[in-house]
Structure formats: C-alpha cells, structure tokens
Design a protein around this motif. Structure first.
Motif, PDB file in Angstrom:
ATOM      1  N   UNK A 132       0.787  -1.229   0.000  1.00 28.79           N
ATOM      2  CA  UNK A 132       0.000   0.000   0.000  1.00 28.79           C
ATOM      3  C   UNK A 132       0.827   1.292   0.000  1.00 28.79           C
ATOM      4  N   UNK A 133       2.007   1.343   0.644  1.00 27.25           N
ATOM      5  CA  UNK A 133       2.805   2.570   0.534  1.00 27.25           C
ATOM      6  C   UNK A 133       3.130   2.936  -0.909  1.00 27.25           C
ATOM      7  N   UNK A 134       3.431   1.946  -1.743  1.00 24.94           N
ATOM      8  CA  UNK A 134       3.716   2.225  -3.150  1.00 24.94           C
ATOM      9  C   UNK A 134       2.488   2.787  -3.848  1.00 24.94           C
ATOM     10  N   UNK A 135       1.314   2.264  -3.516  1.00 21.93           N
ATOM     11  CA  UNK A 135       0.067   2.773  -4.101  1.00 21.93           C
ATOM     12  C   UNK A 135      -0.182   4.205  -3.656  1.00 21.93           C
ATOM     13  N   UNK A 136       0.020   4.477  -2.381  1.00 24.15           N
ATOM     14  CA  UNK A 136      -0.196   5.825  -1.861  1.00 24.15           C
ATOM     15  C   UNK A 136       0.723   6.828  -2.543  1.00 24.15           C
ATOM     16  N   UNK A 137       1.991   6.460  -2.723  1.00 21.20           N
ATOM     17  CA  UNK A 137       2.933   7.355  -3.398  1.00 21.20           C
ATOM     18  C   UNK A 137       2.538   7.575  -4.853  1.00 21.20           C
ATOM     19  N   UNK A 138       2.106   6.510  -5.513  1.00 22.80           N
ATOM     20  CA  UNK A 138       1.705   6.623  -6.910  1.00 22.80           C
ATOM     21  C   UNK A 138       0.508   7.546  -7.049  1.00 22.80           C
ATOM     22  N   UNK A 139      -0.478   7.421  -6.167  1.00 23.26           N
ATOM     23  CA  UNK A 139      -1.675   8.256  -6.234  1.00 23.26           C
ATOM     24  C   UNK A 139      -1.350   9.721  -5.958  1.00 23.26           C
ATOM     25  N   UNK A 140      -0.453   9.964  -5.014  1.00 17.92           N
ATOM     26  CA  UNK A 140      -0.069  11.341  -4.706  1.00 17.92           C
ATOM     27  C   UNK A 140       0.665  11.976  -5.884  1.00 17.92           C
ATOM     28  N   UNK A 141       1.532  11.209  -6.542  1.00 14.55           N
ATOM     29  CA  UNK A 141       2.300  11.730  -7.667  1.00 14.55           C
ATOM     30  C   UNK A 141       1.455  11.839  -8.931  1.00 14.55           C
ATOM     31  N   UNK A 142       0.498  10.924  -9.078  1.00 14.86           N
ATOM     32  CA  UNK A 142      -0.276  10.843 -10.314  1.00 14.86           C
ATOM     33  C   UNK A 142      -1.212  12.035 -10.486  1.00 14.86           C
ATOM     34  N   UNK A 143      -1.968  12.347  -9.469  1.00 18.83           N
ATOM     35  CA  UNK A 143      -2.955  13.419  -9.613  1.00 18.83           C
ATOM     36  C   UNK A 143      -3.200  14.142  -8.294  1.00 18.83           C
ATOM     37  N   UNK A 144      -2.203  14.126  -7.420  1.00 16.03           N
ATOM     38  CA  UNK A 144      -2.352  14.845  -6.169  1.00 16.03           C
ATOM     39  C   UNK A 144      -3.396  14.272  -5.237  1.00 16.03           C
ATOM     40  N   UNK A 145      -3.651  12.966  -5.329  1.00 15.62           N
ATOM     41  CA  UNK A 145      -4.611  12.333  -4.421  1.00 15.62           C
ATOM     42  C   UNK A 145      -4.111  12.455  -2.987  1.00 15.62           C
ATOM     43  N   UNK A 146      -5.028  12.653  -2.078  1.00 16.87           N
ATOM     44  CA  UNK A 146      -4.710  12.705  -0.658  1.00 16.87           C
ATOM     45  C   UNK A 146      -5.749  11.889   0.113  1.00 16.87           C
ATOM     46  N   UNK A 147      -5.355  11.279   1.238  1.00 20.91           N
ATOM     47  CA  UNK A 147      -6.315  10.506   2.027  1.00 20.91           C
ATOM     48  C   UNK A 147      -7.477  11.379   2.481  1.00 20.91           C
ATOM     49  N   UNK A 148      -8.689  10.862   2.321  1.00 20.94           N
ATOM     50  CA  UNK A 148      -9.890  11.602   2.730  1.00 20.94           C
ATOM     51  C   UNK A 148     -10.465  11.065   4.031  1.00 20.94           C
ATOM     52  N   UNK A 149      -9.975   9.932   4.486  1.00 16.55           N
ATOM     53  CA  UNK A 149     -10.489   9.344   5.721  1.00 16.55           C
ATOM     54  C   UNK A 149     -10.031   7.907   5.844  1.00 16.55           C
ATOM     55  N   UNK A 150     -10.324   7.331   6.972  1.00 14.79           N
ATOM     56  CA  UNK A 150      -9.958   5.933   7.210  1.00 14.79           C
ATOM     57  C   UNK A 150     -10.973   5.305   8.154  1.00 14.79           C
ATOM     58  N   UNK A 151     -11.007   4.004   8.132  1.00 13.25           N
ATOM     59  CA  UNK A 151     -11.936   3.260   8.987  1.00 13.25           C
ATOM     60  C   UNK A 151     -11.237   2.012   9.493  1.00 13.25           C
ATOM     61  N   UNK A 152     -11.311   1.805  10.804  1.00  9.44           N
ATOM     62  CA  UNK A 152     -10.692   0.618  11.398  1.00  9.44           C
ATOM     63  C   UNK A 152     -11.568  -0.605  11.130  1.00  9.44           C
ATOM     64  N   UNK A 153     -10.926  -1.699  10.811  1.00  7.44           N
ATOM     65  CA  UNK A 153     -11.609  -2.994  10.700  1.00  7.44           C
ATOM     66  C   UNK A 153     -10.824  -3.997  11.535  1.00  7.44           C
ATOM     67  N   UNK A 154     -11.521  -4.812  12.272  1.00  6.17           N
ATOM     68  CA  UNK A 154     -10.875  -5.796  13.135  1.00  6.17           C
ATOM     69  C   UNK A 154     -10.552  -7.050  12.346  1.00  6.17           C
ATOM     70  N   UNK A 155      -9.272  -7.352  12.209  1.00  7.89           N
ATOM     71  CA  UNK A 155      -8.844  -8.558  11.511  1.00  7.89           C
ATOM     72  C   UNK A 155      -9.108  -9.781  12.384  1.00  7.89           C
ATOM     73  N   UNK A 156      -8.705  -9.689  13.634  1.00  8.82           N
ATOM     74  CA  UNK A 156      -9.044 -10.730  14.617  1.00  8.82           C
ATOM     75  C   UNK A 156      -8.901 -10.129  16.007  1.00  8.82           C
ATOM     76  N   UNK A 157      -9.723 -10.603  16.926  1.00 10.10           N
ATOM     77  CA  UNK A 157      -9.624 -10.178  18.304  1.00 10.10           C
ATOM     78  C   UNK A 157      -8.415 -10.820  18.965  1.00 10.10           C
ATOM     79  N   UNK A 158      -7.888 -10.144  19.987  1.00 14.33           N
ATOM     80  CA  UNK A 158      -6.727 -10.674  20.704  1.00 14.33           C
ATOM     81  C   UNK A 158      -7.149 -11.661  21.771  1.00 14.33           C
TER      82      UNK A 158
END
Length: 204
Positions: free
Chosen positions: A177-203
């Motif tokens: 995902x870091x490579x995707x984020x860099x590509x999007x920022x360089x490609x057209x100035x994309x910036x994160x608009x938000x995020x949402x936590x998802x639980x992969x597994x409980x501890x």
C-alpha cells in the motif's frame, strides 16, 4: 477510491466484510500469484488455517458476487517464477526450508497476540529501515514486493486513465500500500480523505 491493506490470516468475518464492501465498487483490483513456489512460501501462514486460534487464511474472491469489474493486478506465474529463479540458489534453498519451519512453529505455538505484533505499515520508511541494508532481504523483496508493486501501479494507472467517474477498490497485501499511496499522490495529487478501522481478529 478505497484501499484495503490485507493481512493473509484473520477471522472469516473480516474477509467477508472486506469482500462485500470492495465488490460493491465499480472496479476492483486484486492480488494473487498462482505458483507452486508461492504455495510453498505461504505455508509460513497457511498452516494456521483452521487451527486452535480459530483463524483462516485469506479466501479467494467469491464468484458471481457484487457488481465490480475485477482486474487481476498482479504478476503472472511465469513472471514471478522467472524473477524467483534469478535469485541465488542458496537463497532459494534457505527460503524454501524456512517457510515450512515457520509454519509449523506458528501452528504449534503462535497466539493471536504474537501474530498481531509488528503488523503496522507506514507510508514513509522508518529510520531503522533507511539505515539498514540487507542484500539478501533486498533480493527477496525485489521478487515478492517491488515487482508486484510496479504491476499494481501500472494497472491502477490504466484504470485512472479512463477518466471516468468510478469508485475503485484495491485488495492487496498491506506491504504494497505505501507504493500505491505514493503513486496516487504523484499521479494526480490524491490525498487521504479518511480511514476506517476494521478488526482482523480479536486478541487473546
């Protein structure tokens, strides 16, 4: 655009939620390399499937579900195996021996807490990663990470070049995902608009 940074072992409900959301986008880019080599290397986590921890390995996308146009944004088996064979024989032998050993060890001794450690991924390199250089690790990352990063970004660029109003989902390993984020920022100035936590597994 929605990025789904994946881990390859988790609770079944996590994968159900990710796939349901992603498949309701207009376009879905996803990963996957079909190769006996990959099958062997992923034994390091596949052997946790259905064990005492109640976790499963990441399933295949369900067929016939959702409305998304599906794009396989990964290297082919031939491309992966050609890059793999370019590694020194001693390195290949080491990785082949190491993966199942880790798989057995995790199946016997891993806890949910131990599996969760060190799973964070940052957009920027850490100080430790910038100052360290491991030739052997760099060779492996060229096969498992960088080559596949390039293909994913190439396929994503093709979708963006359509210049159509469309929602795009990417289901890919978190390390990519870091490579995707860099590509999007360089490609057209994309910036994160938000995020949402998802639980992969409980501890534990």
């Amino acid at each position: 655009m929605t990025l789904f940074p994946m881990v390859h072992i988790g609770e079944a409900g996590f994968y159900d939620a990710v796939y349901r959301d992603a498949l309701n986008h207009d376009v879905l880019l996803f990963e996957g390399v079909k190769s006996p080599v990959v099958q062997h290397l992923t034994s390091s986590y596949r052997w946790l499937h259905g064990n005492r921890l109640g976790l499963v390995t990441q399933p295949k996308l369900p067929t016939g579900a959702g409305r998304a146009e599906r794009i396989h944004a990964d290297v082919t088996q031939a491309e992966f195996e050609a890059a793999w064979k370019a590694l020194p024989l001693a390195h290949r032998a080491l990785y082949f021996a190491y993966a199942p050993w880790i798989g057995v060890r995790r199946r016997c001794f891993a806890t949910r807490d131990s599996l969760s450690r060190g799973r964070n991924v940052d957009d920027l390199s850490t100080r430790e990663s910038s100052l360290s250089w491991d030739t052997e690790a760099a060779l492996l990352m060229g096969v498992l990470l960088h080559q596949r990063d390039a293909r994913l970004c190439e396929e994503l660029g093709g979708v963006l070049d359509r210049n159509e109003p469309q929602s795009i989902a990417i289901i890919y390993g978190a390390a990519h995902m870091p490579a995707v984020s860099r590509m999007l920022a360089d490609y057209a100035g994309f910036r994160p608009a938000g995020s949402e936590w998802m639980t992969v597994f409980g501890l534990d």
